[in-house]
Enzyme design. Sequence first.
Site, mmCIF file in Angstrom:
data_model
loop_
_atom_site.group_PDB
_atom_site.id
_atom_site.type_symbol
_atom_site.label_atom_id
_atom_site.label_comp_id
_atom_site.label_asym_id
_atom_site.label_seq_id
_atom_site.Cartn_x
_atom_site.Cartn_y
_atom_site.Cartn_z
ATOM 1 N N ASP A 53 0.856 -1.184 0.000
ATOM 2 C CA ASP A 53 0.000 0.000 0.000
ATOM 3 C C ASP A 53 0.897 1.240 0.000
ATOM 4 O O ASP A 53 1.568 1.527 0.996
ATOM 5 C CB ASP A 53 -0.900 -0.018 1.251
ATOM 6 C CG ASP A 53 -1.811 1.195 1.321
ATOM 7 O OD1 ASP A 53 -1.743 2.064 0.420
ATOM 8 O OD2 ASP A 53 -2.597 1.266 2.279
ATOM 9 N N ASN A 77 2.244 6.735 -10.054
ATOM 10 C CA ASN A 77 0.972 6.675 -10.784
ATOM 11 C C ASN A 77 -0.183 6.222 -9.887
ATOM 12 O O ASN A 77 -1.345 6.513 -10.182
ATOM 13 C CB ASN A 77 1.152 5.718 -11.975
ATOM 14 C CG ASN A 77 -0.161 5.231 -12.529
ATOM 15 O OD1 ASN A 77 -0.818 5.916 -13.310
ATOM 16 N ND2 ASN A 77 -0.598 4.044 -12.106
ATOM 17 N N TYR A 143 -10.606 15.171 -4.483
ATOM 18 C CA TYR A 143 -9.719 14.540 -5.484
ATOM 19 C C TYR A 143 -8.930 15.617 -6.228
ATOM 20 O O TYR A 143 -7.708 15.534 -6.349
ATOM 21 C CB TYR A 143 -10.549 13.692 -6.456
ATOM 22 C CG TYR A 143 -9.741 13.115 -7.605
ATOM 23 C CD1 TYR A 143 -8.708 12.213 -7.375
ATOM 24 C CD2 TYR A 143 -10.014 13.484 -8.928
ATOM 25 C CE1 TYR A 143 -7.963 11.691 -8.429
ATOM 26 C CE2 TYR A 143 -9.284 12.960 -9.993
ATOM 27 C CZ TYR A 143 -8.256 12.064 -9.734
ATOM 28 O OH TYR A 143 -7.519 11.550 -10.780
ATOM 29 N N GLY A 144 -9.631 16.648 -6.718
ATOM 30 C CA GLY A 144 -8.940 17.739 -7.415
ATOM 31 C C GLY A 144 -7.956 18.447 -6.501
ATOM 32 O O GLY A 144 -6.845 18.805 -6.921
ATOM 33 N N ALA A 145 -8.340 18.633 -5.243
ATOM 34 C CA ALA A 145 -7.444 19.312 -4.288
ATOM 35 C C ALA A 145 -6.187 18.475 -4.048
ATOM 36 O O ALA A 145 -5.077 19.014 -3.961
ATOM 37 C CB ALA A 145 -8.188 19.564 -2.984
ATOM 38 N N ALA A 146 -6.359 17.160 -3.965
ATOM 39 C CA ALA A 146 -5.198 16.283 -3.742
ATOM 40 C C ALA A 146 -4.258 16.325 -4.949
ATOM 41 O O ALA A 146 -3.027 16.366 -4.800
ATOM 42 C CB ALA A 146 -5.662 14.849 -3.476
ATOM 43 N N LYS A 147 -4.821 16.332 -6.149
ATOM 44 C CA LYS A 147 -3.974 16.387 -7.353
ATOM 45 C C LYS A 147 -3.318 17.765 -7.495
ATOM 46 O O LYS A 147 -2.189 17.868 -7.995
ATOM 47 C CB LYS A 147 -4.790 16.040 -8.599
ATOM 48 C CG LYS A 147 -5.226 14.577 -8.677
ATOM 49 C CD LYS A 147 -4.060 13.601 -8.752
ATOM 50 C CE LYS A 147 -4.482 12.214 -9.225
ATOM 51 N NZ LYS A 147 -3.369 11.235 -9.191
HETATM 52 N N1 LIG Z 1 -8.610 7.467 -15.974
HETATM 53 C C1 LIG Z 1 -8.678 8.782 -15.968
HETATM 54 O O1 LIG Z 1 -9.571 9.392 -16.627
HETATM 55 C C2 LIG Z 1 -7.661 9.602 -15.193
HETATM 56 C C3 LIG Z 1 -7.633 10.989 -15.441
HETATM 57 C C4 LIG Z 1 -6.702 11.778 -14.756
HETATM 58 C C5 LIG Z 1 -5.832 11.192 -13.859
HETATM 59 N N2 LIG Z 1 -5.876 9.849 -13.627
HETATM 60 C C6 LIG Z 1 -4.898 9.290 -12.668
HETATM 61 O O2 LIG Z 1 -4.144 8.290 -13.315
HETATM 62 C C7 LIG Z 1 -3.625 7.369 -12.345
HETATM 63 C C8 LIG Z 1 -3.908 5.941 -12.783
HETATM 64 O O3 LIG Z 1 -5.335 5.743 -12.782
HETATM 65 P P1 LIG Z 1 -6.087 4.815 -13.852
HETATM 66 O O4 LIG Z 1 -7.024 5.672 -14.586
HETATM 67 O O5 LIG Z 1 -5.114 3.971 -14.583
HETATM 68 O O6 LIG Z 1 -7.008 3.936 -12.867
HETATM 69 P P2 LIG Z 1 -6.773 2.472 -12.260
HETATM 70 O O7 LIG Z 1 -6.842 1.456 -13.340
HETATM 71 O O8 LIG Z 1 -7.754 2.372 -11.134
HETATM 72 O O9 LIG Z 1 -5.281 2.495 -11.700
HETATM 73 C C9 LIG Z 1 -4.908 2.906 -10.402
HETATM 74 C C10 LIG Z 1 -3.839 1.947 -9.912
HETATM 75 O O10 LIG Z 1 -3.298 2.447 -8.686
HETATM 76 C C11 LIG Z 1 -3.227 1.394 -7.747
HETATM 77 N N3 LIG Z 1 -3.377 2.001 -6.423
HETATM 78 C C12 LIG Z 1 -4.368 2.820 -6.008
HETATM 79 N N4 LIG Z 1 -4.172 3.162 -4.724
HETATM 80 C C13 LIG Z 1 -3.027 2.544 -4.325
HETATM 81 C C14 LIG Z 1 -2.301 2.486 -3.107
HETATM 82 N N5 LIG Z 1 -2.723 3.126 -2.002
HETATM 83 N N6 LIG Z 1 -1.154 1.769 -3.063
HETATM 84 C C15 LIG Z 1 -0.721 1.106 -4.160
HETATM 85 N N7 LIG Z 1 -1.360 1.115 -5.334
HETATM 86 C C16 LIG Z 1 -2.504 1.821 -5.415
HETATM 87 C C17 LIG Z 1 -4.377 0.440 -8.115
HETATM 88 O O11 LIG Z 1 -4.094 -0.902 -7.757
HETATM 89 P P3 LIG Z 1 -4.627 -1.552 -6.377
HETATM 90 O O12 LIG Z 1 -6.086 -1.191 -6.280
HETATM 91 O O13 LIG Z 1 -4.373 -3.019 -6.545
HETATM 92 O O14 LIG Z 1 -3.807 -0.953 -5.285
HETATM 93 C C18 LIG Z 1 -4.409 0.566 -9.628
HETATM 94 O O15 LIG Z 1 -3.563 -0.400 -10.250
HETATM 95 C C19 LIG Z 1 -4.273 7.776 -11.005
HETATM 96 O O16 LIG Z 1 -3.351 8.539 -10.260
HETATM 97 C C20 LIG Z 1 -5.460 8.620 -11.432
HETATM 98 O O17 LIG Z 1 -5.838 9.536 -10.434
HETATM 99 C C21 LIG Z 1 -6.773 9.040 -14.276
#
Ligand SMILES: NC(=O)c1ccc[n+]([C@@H]2O[C@H](COP(=O)([O-])OP(=O)(O)OC[C@H]3O[C@@H](n4cnc5c(N)ncnc54)[C@H](OP(=O)(O)O)[C@@H]3O)[C@@H](O)[C@H]2O)c1
Length: 239
Positions: A53, A77, A143-147
């Site tokens: 985690d 990521n 979420y936006g604030a964290a990013k």
């Molecule tokens: N998809 C979009 O439209 C979008 C847009 C802007 C930004 N983003 C950002 O892009 C990044 C990747 O997201 P995604 O869209 O690819 O979604 P995703 O498929 O849900 O990927 C997120 C990954 O992060 C892992 N994760 C989450 N919390 C974690 C933790 N505490 N420790 C370790 N691993 C963790 C998850 O795996 P586990 O659950 O197994 O831990 C998952 O593999 C994120 O930071 C997200 O905020 C996404």
Amino acid sequence: MREVVVTGGGTGIGYAIAAAFVAAGDRVTITGRREQVLKEAAARLGATYLPFDAAGPAAVKDAAGRLPERVDVLVNNAGGNTNLDRRQSDDLLDVAEGWLANLNANLLSAVLVTTALLPRLAKGGRIITIGSIAARGTGSGSYGAAKAAVEAWTADLAAQLGPRGITANVVSPGLVLDTEFFRGRLTEEGIRARVENTRNGRPGTPSDVADSVLFLASPGARHLTGQVIHVNGGAYLGR
Ligand SMILES: NC(=O)c1ccc[n+]([C@@H]2O[C@H](COP(=O)([O-])OP(=O)(O)OC[C@H]3O[C@@H](n4cnc5c(N)ncnc54)[C@H](OP(=O)(O)O)[C@@H]3O)[C@@H](O)[C@H]2O)c1
């Protein structure tokens, strides 16, 4: 051969980033919380995996010793909008928990993993953290604030690590489909509304983001640090 660590590399954008580095001939370690997801992804990719985690200080401390001794590229990521998994209420305990969950998942995860790996980052190393268009828009609350906090932290990191020749940048995607981000709850209408905001009339793909990350890790990006690279088809103009 570069040593690359991609947090959250088992799915979605992180998986595409890991695949891009593997294709470039690098050695890649993916992390995440779900061991089975990571195991299967690592086998498909030809990568190493380590479940932990990223938002847990003790878990990161424990995992750090099993990550590569030298890290050339760290991609923070791991993250997502934790509100999508939570019941919303005005009760202050729920409000506090909700905000802390998003700060932990998106900000603290990157801060902890980066801090743990700082001594191992190679001279000329690269730190790339995935932000979000939500940091610049409205309506996505904690979420936006964290990013947005990820962007502020990255500016500091660039100053701190510049003397070591290490760059720190944010890649900030707009809507990206084919990930687990929306938990299957994004409607056709939701997609259409977001796509209408773009200049190129399409949603993003995980490899749109991966290609920008690969560029920031390349020799050509050596003088690029402390920046936010917007990868959103023009949905937000970051000028
Ligand atoms: N998809 C979009 O439209 C979008 C847009 C802007 C930004 N983003 C950002 O892009 C990044 C990747 O997201 P995604 O869209 O690819 O979604 P995703 O498929 O849900 O990927 C997120 C990954 O992060 C892992 N994760 C989450 N919390 C974690 C933790 N505490 N420790 C370790 N691993 C963790 C998850 O795996 P586990 O659950 O197994 O831990 C998952 O593999 C994120 O930071 C997200 O905020 C996404």
